[in-house]
Design a protein around this motif. Sequence first.
Motif, PDB file in Angstrom:
ATOM      1  N   THR A 121      -6.209  -1.003   4.653  1.00  0.00           N
ATOM      2  CA  THR A 121      -7.114   0.107   4.947  1.00  0.00           C
ATOM      3  C   THR A 121      -6.575   0.974   6.082  1.00  0.00           C
ATOM      4  O   THR A 121      -6.670   2.212   6.040  1.00  0.00           O
ATOM      5  CB  THR A 121      -8.506  -0.431   5.308  1.00  0.00           C
TER       6      THR A 121
ATOM      7  N   ALA B 280      -3.999   3.183   4.581  1.00  0.00           N
ATOM      8  CA  ALA B 280      -4.604   4.247   3.777  1.00  0.00           C
ATOM      9  C   ALA B 280      -5.186   5.343   4.669  1.00  0.00           C
ATOM     10  O   ALA B 280      -5.039   6.540   4.383  1.00  0.00           O
ATOM     11  CB  ALA B 280      -5.688   3.659   2.872  1.00  0.00           C
TER      12      ALA B 280
ATOM     13  N   THR C 137       0.833  -1.210   0.000  1.00  0.00           N
ATOM     14  CA  THR C 137       0.000   0.000   0.000  1.00  0.00           C
ATOM     15  C   THR C 137       0.863   1.253   0.000  1.00  0.00           C
ATOM     16  O   THR C 137       0.626   2.204  -0.753  1.00  0.00           O
ATOM     17  CB  THR C 137      -0.932   0.012   1.236  1.00  0.00           C
TER      18      THR C 137
ATOM     19  N   TYR D  16       1.281   4.161  -2.993  1.00  0.00           N
ATOM     20  CA  TYR D  16       1.016   5.581  -2.741  1.00  0.00           C
ATOM     21  C   TYR D  16       2.229   6.432  -3.083  1.00  0.00           C
ATOM     22  O   TYR D  16       2.100   7.543  -3.619  1.00  0.00           O
ATOM     23  CB  TYR D  16       0.608   5.794  -1.284  1.00  0.00           C
TER      24      TYR D  16
ATOM     25  N   ARG E 281      -4.125   9.238   4.961  1.00  0.00           N
ATOM     26  CA  ARG E 281      -5.133  10.291   4.811  1.00  0.00           C
ATOM     27  C   ARG E 281      -5.046  11.313   5.932  1.00  0.00           C
ATOM     28  O   ARG E 281      -5.186  12.527   5.707  1.00  0.00           O
ATOM     29  CB  ARG E 281      -6.531   9.650   4.782  1.00  0.00           C
TER      30      ARG E 281
ATOM     31  N   LEU F  39      -5.603   6.766  -2.526  1.00  0.00           N
ATOM     32  CA  LEU F  39      -5.643   5.909  -1.346  1.00  0.00           C
ATOM     33  C   LEU F  39      -6.350   4.588  -1.606  1.00  0.00           C
ATOM     34  O   LEU F  39      -5.875   3.527  -1.192  1.00  0.00           O
ATOM     35  CB  LEU F  39      -6.331   6.662  -0.197  1.00  0.00           C
ATOM     36  N   THR F  40      -7.495   4.628  -2.299  1.00  0.00           N
ATOM     37  CA  THR F  40      -8.228   3.388  -2.563  1.00  0.00           C
ATOM     38  C   THR F  40      -7.425   2.463  -3.458  1.00  0.00           C
ATOM     39  O   THR F  40      -7.318   1.257  -3.197  1.00  0.00           O
ATOM     40  CB  THR F  40      -9.589   3.700  -3.213  1.00  0.00           C
ATOM     41  N   SER F  41      -6.848   3.014  -4.516  1.00  0.00           N
ATOM     42  CA  SER F  41      -6.030   2.206  -5.424  1.00  0.00           C
ATOM     43  C   SER F  41      -4.800   1.654  -4.722  1.00  0.00           C
ATOM     44  O   SER F  41      -4.387   0.512  -4.955  1.00  0.00           O
ATOM     45  CB  SER F  41      -5.615   3.036  -6.635  1.00  0.00           C
ATOM     46  N   SER F  42      -4.221   2.453  -3.859  1.00  0.00           N
ATOM     47  CA  SER F  42      -3.039   2.000  -3.107  1.00  0.00           C
ATOM     48  C   SER F  42      -3.394   0.828  -2.201  1.00  0.00           C
ATOM     49  O   SER F  42      -2.652  -0.157  -2.114  1.00  0.00           O
ATOM     50  CB  SER F  42      -2.465   3.149  -2.282  1.00  0.00           C
ATOM     51  N   ALA F  43      -4.535   0.931  -1.507  1.00  0.00           N
ATOM     52  CA  ALA F  43      -4.963  -0.161  -0.639  1.00  0.00           C
ATOM     53  C   ALA F  43      -5.248  -1.419  -1.448  1.00  0.00           C
ATOM     54  O   ALA F  43      -4.918  -2.536  -1.019  1.00  0.00           O
ATOM     55  CB  ALA F  43      -6.197   0.252   0.151  1.00  0.00           C
ATOM     56  N   ALA F  44      -5.840  -1.254  -2.632  1.00  0.00           N
ATOM     57  CA  ALA F  44      -6.126  -2.411  -3.489  1.00  0.00           C
ATOM     58  C   ALA F  44      -4.833  -3.094  -3.917  1.00  0.00           C
ATOM     59  O   ALA F  44      -4.743  -4.335  -3.945  1.00  0.00           O
ATOM     60  CB  ALA F  44      -6.925  -1.970  -4.712  1.00  0.00           C
TER      61      ALA F  44
END
Length: 219
Positions: free
Chosen positions: A168, A171, A113, A117, A175, A123-128
Amino acid sequence: MLHELFTPSVQHALDLVGIFVFAISGALLAVRKNFDVFGIAVLAEVTALGGGLFRDLIIGAVPPAAFSDLGYFITPLLAAVLVFFLHPEVERTQNAVNVFDAAGLGLFCVTGTTKAYDYGLGLTSSAALGLATAVGGGVLRDILANEVPSLLRWDRDLYAVPAIVGATIVALCIRFDTLNAATSGTAIITAFLLRLAAMRYHWRAPRAWNRRSATAEEG
Protein backbone atom coordinates in the motif's frame (compact mmCIF):
# COMPACT_ATOMS: atom_id res chain seq x y z
CA MET A 1 10.15 2.10 -12.93
CA LEU A 2 11.54 -0.94 -11.13
CA HIS A 3 14.93 -0.54 -12.79
CA GLU A 4 15.06 3.06 -11.55
CA LEU A 5 14.89 2.02 -7.88
CA PHE A 6 17.89 -0.30 -7.78
CA THR A 7 20.68 -1.14 -10.18
CA PRO A 8 20.13 -4.46 -12.01
CA SER A 9 22.93 -6.16 -10.08
CA VAL A 10 21.60 -5.00 -6.70
CA GLN A 11 18.04 -5.99 -7.63
CA HIS A 12 19.19 -9.41 -8.76
CA ALA A 13 21.22 -9.99 -5.60
CA LEU A 14 18.29 -8.97 -3.38
CA ASP A 15 15.96 -11.27 -5.31
CA LEU A 16 18.32 -14.22 -4.89
CA VAL A 17 18.65 -13.64 -1.14
CA GLY A 18 14.87 -13.51 -0.74
CA ILE A 19 14.43 -16.60 -2.90
CA PHE A 20 17.03 -18.52 -0.91
CA VAL A 21 15.43 -17.75 2.45
CA PHE A 22 11.92 -18.59 1.23
CA ALA A 23 13.30 -21.85 -0.18
CA ILE A 24 14.82 -22.71 3.21
CA SER A 25 11.38 -22.42 4.85
CA GLY A 26 9.84 -24.67 2.22
CA ALA A 27 12.58 -27.28 2.51
CA LEU A 28 12.34 -27.31 6.31
CA LEU A 29 8.61 -27.98 6.15
CA ALA A 30 9.29 -30.84 3.74
CA VAL A 31 11.74 -32.36 6.23
CA ARG A 32 9.20 -32.04 9.04
CA LYS A 33 6.66 -33.80 6.81
CA ASN A 34 9.19 -36.59 6.14
CA PHE A 35 9.30 -35.91 2.38
CA ASP A 36 12.02 -37.49 0.26
CA VAL A 37 14.72 -35.53 -1.53
CA PHE A 38 12.48 -34.81 -4.50
CA GLY A 39 9.73 -33.51 -2.22
CA ILE A 40 12.21 -31.29 -0.42
CA ALA A 41 13.38 -29.80 -3.73
CA VAL A 42 9.82 -29.27 -4.99
CA LEU A 43 8.69 -27.52 -1.81
CA ALA A 44 11.81 -25.34 -1.86
CA GLU A 45 11.20 -24.32 -5.48
CA VAL A 46 7.48 -23.69 -5.01
CA THR A 47 7.93 -21.63 -1.86
CA ALA A 48 10.68 -19.51 -3.37
CA LEU A 49 9.23 -18.93 -6.82
CA GLY A 50 5.48 -19.46 -6.56
CA GLY A 51 4.51 -15.88 -5.77
CA GLY A 52 6.65 -14.33 -8.48
CA LEU A 53 5.55 -16.93 -11.02
CA PHE A 54 1.90 -16.19 -10.30
CA ARG A 55 2.51 -12.45 -10.66
CA ASP A 56 4.41 -12.79 -13.94
CA LEU A 57 1.73 -14.99 -15.48
CA ILE A 58 -1.01 -12.55 -14.47
CA ILE A 59 0.74 -9.49 -15.89
CA GLY A 60 1.98 -11.26 -19.01
CA ALA A 61 5.69 -11.10 -18.21
CA VAL A 62 6.52 -14.30 -20.09
CA PRO A 63 8.57 -16.32 -19.92
CA PRO A 64 8.49 -15.68 -16.15
CA ALA A 65 11.72 -14.67 -14.45
CA ALA A 66 11.72 -18.04 -12.65
CA PHE A 67 12.35 -19.72 -16.02
CA SER A 68 14.34 -17.07 -17.88
CA ASP A 69 17.02 -16.63 -15.18
CA LEU A 70 18.87 -19.82 -14.27
CA GLY A 71 19.97 -18.31 -10.97
CA TYR A 72 16.35 -18.09 -9.83
CA PHE A 73 15.89 -21.79 -10.49
CA ILE A 74 19.22 -22.99 -9.06
CA THR A 75 19.08 -20.99 -5.82
CA PRO A 76 16.15 -22.95 -4.29
CA LEU A 77 17.92 -26.20 -5.20
CA LEU A 78 20.99 -25.05 -3.29
CA ALA A 79 18.76 -24.29 -0.30
CA ALA A 80 17.19 -27.76 -0.61
CA VAL A 81 20.62 -29.42 -0.63
CA LEU A 82 21.67 -27.42 2.42
CA VAL A 83 18.56 -28.45 4.34
CA PHE A 84 18.78 -32.07 3.16
CA PHE A 85 22.20 -32.51 4.73
CA LEU A 86 22.18 -29.95 7.52
CA HIS A 87 18.55 -29.60 8.59
CA PRO A 88 19.26 -30.03 12.35
CA GLU A 89 21.71 -27.12 12.20
CA VAL A 90 19.34 -25.04 10.05
CA GLU A 91 16.50 -25.70 12.50
CA ARG A 92 18.67 -24.31 15.30
CA THR A 93 19.03 -21.06 13.36
CA GLN A 94 15.26 -20.78 12.83
CA ASN A 95 15.12 -17.34 14.45
CA ALA A 96 17.67 -16.04 11.97
CA VAL A 97 15.77 -17.67 9.11
CA ASN A 98 12.59 -15.95 10.30
CA VAL A 99 14.34 -12.59 10.27
CA PHE A 100 15.55 -13.08 6.71
CA ASP A 101 12.13 -14.37 5.72
CA ALA A 102 10.63 -11.13 7.05
CA ALA A 103 13.15 -9.19 4.96
CA GLY A 104 12.17 -11.20 1.89
CA LEU A 105 8.52 -10.48 2.59
CA GLY A 106 9.21 -6.75 2.67
CA LEU A 107 11.33 -6.85 -0.47
CA PHE A 108 8.91 -8.90 -2.58
CA CYS A 109 5.77 -6.99 -1.65
CA VAL A 110 7.50 -3.82 -2.91
CA THR A 111 9.10 -5.20 -6.07
CA GLY A 112 5.94 -7.16 -6.89
CA THR A 113 3.77 -4.06 -6.66
CA THR A 114 6.18 -2.00 -8.73
CA LYS A 115 6.56 -4.61 -11.45
CA ALA A 116 2.79 -5.06 -11.74
CA TYR A 117 2.38 -1.31 -12.16
CA ASP A 118 5.14 -1.27 -14.78
CA TYR A 119 3.04 -3.71 -16.80
CA GLY A 120 0.01 -1.43 -16.82
CA LEU A 121 -2.09 -2.54 -13.86
CA GLY A 122 -3.93 -0.03 -11.67
CA LEU A 123 -2.74 0.83 -8.20
CA THR A 124 -5.12 -1.48 -6.33
CA SER A 125 -4.40 -4.42 -8.62
CA SER A 126 -0.68 -3.74 -8.40
CA ALA A 127 -0.78 -3.76 -4.60
CA ALA A 128 -2.77 -7.01 -4.65
CA LEU A 129 -0.14 -8.62 -6.86
CA GLY A 130 2.56 -7.25 -4.58
CA LEU A 131 0.88 -9.13 -1.75
CA ALA A 132 0.58 -12.26 -3.90
CA THR A 133 4.27 -12.06 -4.80
CA ALA A 134 5.23 -11.95 -1.13
CA VAL A 135 2.93 -14.65 0.25
CA GLY A 136 1.92 -16.78 -2.74
CA GLY A 137 4.81 -19.22 -2.45
CA GLY A 138 4.02 -19.90 1.20
CA VAL A 139 0.38 -20.61 0.38
CA LEU A 140 1.36 -23.10 -2.34
CA ARG A 141 3.89 -24.68 0.04
CA ASP A 142 1.26 -25.32 2.70
CA ILE A 143 -1.27 -26.66 0.19
CA LEU A 144 1.26 -29.15 -1.21
CA ALA A 145 2.16 -30.18 2.34
CA ASN A 146 -1.54 -30.79 3.07
CA GLU A 147 -1.79 -28.03 5.66
CA VAL A 148 -4.16 -25.12 6.10
CA PRO A 149 -2.14 -22.19 4.70
CA SER A 150 -0.50 -20.23 7.51
CA LEU A 151 -1.90 -17.12 5.86
CA LEU A 152 -5.42 -18.21 6.85
CA ARG A 153 -4.80 -19.49 10.36
CA TRP A 154 -5.82 -17.33 13.29
CA ASP A 155 -3.17 -18.90 15.55
CA ARG A 156 -0.25 -17.67 13.44
CA ASP A 157 1.46 -14.31 13.79
CA LEU A 158 0.52 -11.67 11.24
CA TYR A 159 2.14 -12.33 7.86
CA ALA A 160 -0.09 -10.92 5.15
CA VAL A 161 -0.79 -7.64 6.96
CA PRO A 162 2.84 -6.41 6.88
CA ALA A 163 2.96 -7.23 3.15
CA ILE A 164 -0.31 -5.37 2.58
CA VAL A 165 1.09 -2.34 4.38
CA GLY A 166 4.29 -2.40 2.32
CA ALA A 167 2.41 -2.79 -0.96
CA THR A 168 0.00 0.00 0.00
CA ILE A 169 2.85 2.38 0.78
CA VAL A 170 4.28 1.71 -2.69
CA ALA A 171 0.90 2.26 -4.35
CA LEU A 172 0.45 5.58 -2.53
CA CYS A 173 3.96 6.68 -3.49
CA ILE A 174 3.19 5.89 -7.12
CA ARG A 175 -0.09 7.79 -6.85
CA PHE A 176 1.65 10.91 -5.56
CA ASP A 177 4.71 10.48 -7.79
CA THR A 178 7.11 10.07 -4.88
CA LEU A 179 8.34 6.53 -5.50
CA ASN A 180 12.12 6.39 -5.45
CA ALA A 181 14.86 4.34 -3.81
CA ALA A 182 14.30 6.06 -0.46
CA THR A 183 10.51 5.64 -0.32
CA SER A 184 10.65 2.08 -1.63
CA GLY A 185 13.27 1.32 1.01
CA THR A 186 10.93 2.80 3.60
CA ALA A 187 8.15 0.47 2.43
CA ILE A 188 10.46 -2.55 2.63
CA ILE A 189 11.65 -1.63 6.12
CA THR A 190 8.11 -0.92 7.33
CA ALA A 191 6.85 -4.33 6.20
CA PHE A 192 9.98 -5.96 7.64
CA LEU A 193 9.63 -4.30 11.06
CA LEU A 194 5.90 -5.02 11.25
CA ARG A 195 6.56 -8.69 10.60
CA LEU A 196 9.31 -8.77 13.25
CA ALA A 197 7.01 -7.05 15.75
CA ALA A 198 4.23 -9.53 14.95
CA MET A 199 6.59 -12.42 15.68
CA ARG A 200 7.95 -10.78 18.83
CA TYR A 201 4.58 -9.85 20.33
CA HIS A 202 2.46 -12.55 18.65
CA TRP A 203 0.10 -10.13 16.94
CA ARG A 204 -2.78 -11.90 15.27
CA ALA A 205 -5.74 -10.86 13.19
CA PRO A 206 -9.14 -10.83 14.94
CA ARG A 207 -11.62 -13.61 14.26
CA ALA A 208 -15.31 -13.18 13.55
CA TRP A 209 -17.12 -10.85 15.96
CA ASN A 210 -19.06 -12.65 18.69
CA ARG A 211 -17.85 -15.98 17.35
CA ARG A 212 -19.69 -19.04 18.73
CA SER A 213 -18.30 -21.79 16.49
CA ALA A 214 -18.28 -25.26 18.00
CA THR A 215 -15.29 -26.28 15.90
CA ALA A 216 -12.36 -27.37 18.01
CA GLU A 217 -9.50 -24.92 18.01
CA GLU A 218 -6.16 -26.11 16.72
CA GLY A 219 -3.01 -25.67 18.75
